[in-house]
Design an enzyme around this catalytic site. Sequence first.
Site, short mmCIF file in Angstrom:
data_model
loop_
_atom_site.label_atom_id
_atom_site.label_comp_id
_atom_site.label_asym_id
_atom_site.label_seq_id
_atom_site.Cartn_x
_atom_site.Cartn_y
_atom_site.Cartn_z
N HIS A 22 0.81 -1.22 0.00
CA HIS A 22 0.00 0.00 0.00
C HIS A 22 0.84 1.27 0.00
CE1 HIS A 22 -3.37 -2.61 1.97
NE2 HIS A 22 -3.29 -2.80 0.67
N CYS A 77 6.94 22.52 -9.65
CA CYS A 77 6.20 22.87 -10.89
C CYS A 77 4.90 23.59 -10.55
CB CYS A 77 5.90 21.59 -11.69
SG CYS A 77 4.53 20.62 -11.01
N PRO A 111 -4.26 -10.45 18.75
CA PRO A 111 -4.94 -10.62 20.04
C PRO A 111 -6.41 -11.00 19.88
CG PRO A 111 -3.94 -8.42 19.86
CD PRO A 111 -3.80 -9.08 18.55
C1 BV8 Z 1 -8.54 -2.00 -5.22
C2 BV8 Z 1 -3.02 2.95 2.58
C3 BV8 Z 1 -9.50 -1.97 -7.31
C4 BV8 Z 1 -3.68 4.25 2.90
C5 BV8 Z 1 -4.77 1.23 2.65
C6 BV8 Z 1 -15.63 -5.41 -1.46
C7 BV8 Z 1 -14.96 -6.62 -1.54
C8 BV8 Z 1 -13.61 -6.67 -1.87
C9 BV8 Z 1 -12.92 -5.51 -2.12
C10 BV8 Z 1 -13.59 -4.32 -2.02
C11 BV8 Z 1 -14.94 -4.26 -1.71
N1 BV8 Z 1 -15.30 -2.94 -1.69
C12 BV8 Z 1 -14.23 -2.19 -2.01
C13 BV8 Z 1 -13.21 -3.02 -2.21
C14 BV8 Z 1 -11.89 -2.69 -2.56
C15 BV8 Z 1 -11.11 -2.13 -1.36
C16 BV8 Z 1 -11.31 -2.91 -0.08
O1 BV8 Z 1 -10.71 -3.94 0.13
N2 BV8 Z 1 -12.20 -2.40 0.78
C17 BV8 Z 1 -12.45 -3.09 2.03
C18 BV8 Z 1 -12.52 -2.10 3.17
C19 BV8 Z 1 -13.72 -3.90 1.86
N3 BV8 Z 1 -9.74 -2.29 -1.77
C20 BV8 Z 1 -9.20 -1.33 -2.52
O2 BV8 Z 1 -9.77 -0.32 -2.85
C21 BV8 Z 1 -7.79 -1.62 -3.00
N4 BV8 Z 1 -7.74 -1.34 -4.39
O3 BV8 Z 1 -9.27 -2.90 -4.90
O4 BV8 Z 1 -8.46 -1.51 -6.46
C22 BV8 Z 1 -9.13 -1.58 -8.64
C23 BV8 Z 1 -9.02 -2.59 -9.57
C24 BV8 Z 1 -8.71 -2.23 -10.84
C25 BV8 Z 1 -8.50 -0.90 -11.17
C26 BV8 Z 1 -8.61 0.08 -10.22
C27 BV8 Z 1 -8.92 -0.25 -8.93
C28 BV8 Z 1 -6.81 -0.71 -2.29
C29 BV8 Z 1 -6.78 -1.04 -0.82
C30 BV8 Z 1 -5.66 -0.25 -0.13
C31 BV8 Z 1 -6.24 0.83 0.74
N5 BV8 Z 1 -5.16 1.51 1.44
N6 BV8 Z 1 -3.74 1.85 3.23
C32 BV8 Z 1 -3.54 4.58 4.37
O5 BV8 Z 1 -2.89 3.85 5.14
O6 BV8 Z 1 -4.12 5.62 4.73
S1 BV8 Z 1 -5.54 -0.02 3.47
C33 BV8 Z 1 -5.42 0.15 5.15
O7 BV8 Z 1 -6.04 -1.02 5.68
C34 BV8 Z 1 -4.02 0.12 5.77
O8 BV8 Z 1 -2.99 -0.08 4.83
C35 BV8 Z 1 -4.08 -1.10 6.66
O9 BV8 Z 1 -2.86 -1.70 6.84
C36 BV8 Z 1 -4.98 -1.92 5.84
C37 BV8 Z 1 -5.50 -3.17 6.36
O10 BV8 Z 1 -5.99 -2.97 7.63
P1 BV8 Z 1 -5.20 -3.73 8.80
O11 BV8 Z 1 -3.75 -3.56 8.58
O12 BV8 Z 1 -5.71 -5.11 8.86
O13 BV8 Z 1 -5.57 -2.86 10.02
P2 BV8 Z 1 -6.90 -2.99 10.91
O14 BV8 Z 1 -6.96 -1.76 11.77
O15 BV8 Z 1 -8.07 -3.35 10.05
O16 BV8 Z 1 -6.62 -4.27 11.82
C38 BV8 Z 1 -5.56 -4.25 12.75
C39 BV8 Z 1 -5.47 -5.65 13.33
O17 BV8 Z 1 -4.38 -5.65 14.24
C40 BV8 Z 1 -6.71 -6.06 14.11
O18 BV8 Z 1 -7.08 -7.36 13.71
C41 BV8 Z 1 -6.23 -6.07 15.56
O19 BV8 Z 1 -6.85 -7.08 16.32
C42 BV8 Z 1 -4.77 -6.38 15.39
N7 BV8 Z 1 -3.91 -5.92 16.49
C43 BV8 Z 1 -4.10 -4.89 17.34
N8 BV8 Z 1 -3.04 -4.81 18.20
C44 BV8 Z 1 -2.19 -5.81 17.85
C45 BV8 Z 1 -2.72 -6.51 16.76
N9 BV8 Z 1 -2.11 -7.57 16.20
C46 BV8 Z 1 -0.93 -7.95 16.73
N10 BV8 Z 1 -0.34 -7.33 17.77
C47 BV8 Z 1 -0.94 -6.26 18.36
N11 BV8 Z 1 -0.33 -5.65 19.41
ZN ZN Z 2 5.33 18.72 -10.11
#
Ligand code: BV8
Ligand code: ZN
Length: 252
Positions: free
Chosen positions: A126, A157, A221
Amino acid sequence: MTIDDAVYACARLVADARHIVVMTGAGVSAESGIPTFRDALTGLWAHYDPEQLATPEAFNASPALVTRWYDERRAACAHCEPNPGHRALSELQRRLRSDGRKLQLITQNVDRLHQRAGASDVIELHGSLWDWRCTRCGEQHEENEVPFPEYPPRCHCGGSRRPAVVWFGESLPAAAVRAAWATVQSCDLFLSIGTSGQVQPAASLLHEARGAGAKTVEINPRPTSQSGIVDLALRGPSGVLLPRVLEVLGSG
Ligand code: BV8
Ligand code: ZN
């Protein structure tokens, strides 16, 4: 199975593996003080939904607001340190490499803490908070000074610059996708660490690894949407459990 048994079972799998893929999410940086992606945003951002802010539409509508959000996250990362979980993964990568095996790190995170902990060849699915790209001329480079003097930051630019992260609705970097999907085809162990498994296509990599015959382990967790299909789950913080796995493996 007690958490000790799970740690031992994970260490056994790591000891027997030739090619390990590790996929990390925001949870692996939680113990560094970086809120996970879906933790409630606090302060100024309390009433924003990250999935709404992390979009091209939000940037086009409010480039100053969105770039300020990213720059505040970048500044927060600058003041954070890699935690013992990051360091354990880097040490594990070093040990496997020293005896001719492989550990490929793939991350959804944009904070670059794996690299700051010494990991190499990290696949960033990402993008990164540290790389910024001009929306007019496309020039992209790493920005290490925080904060920016103005929002959105300007290019020479005259164009506005955006963080080189992948927003919702944007495609992942083609090279990262190729590398990630290729490496999982030949791995024999896949560790999913600190991710809720909600974001596609990153979340499908675990399924790819299973399809290729790899054993799968989740370290989190809390249960996730993928807990039902992994071979082994370690329920706890990665900053505590990864060093324990390393300890069981013995001195490298
Ligand atoms: C794309 C960068 C298409 C920006 C991020 C329906 C079905 C399938 C897909 C989709 C859908 N509707 C929409 C989509 C597509 C969408 C998507 O998946 N949406 C989801 C929400 C349903 N995906 C996209 O849009 C992707 N692109 O599909 O393009 C396309 C195709 C052709 C042509 C053009 C386009 C792009 C997705 C990327 C988005 N960008 N990040 C930013 O950071 O601001 S994603 C964002 O979520 C972060 O990168 C993050 O890392 C990522 C995933 O979340 P997690 O890392 O899992 O974080 P989260 O908070 O959810 O969970 C944390 C976990 O840690 C928890 O489980 C918790 O229990 C645990 N935890 C807590 N403490 C600890 C721990 N674990 C261990 N130790 C601890 N101490
Ligand atoms: Zn520029």
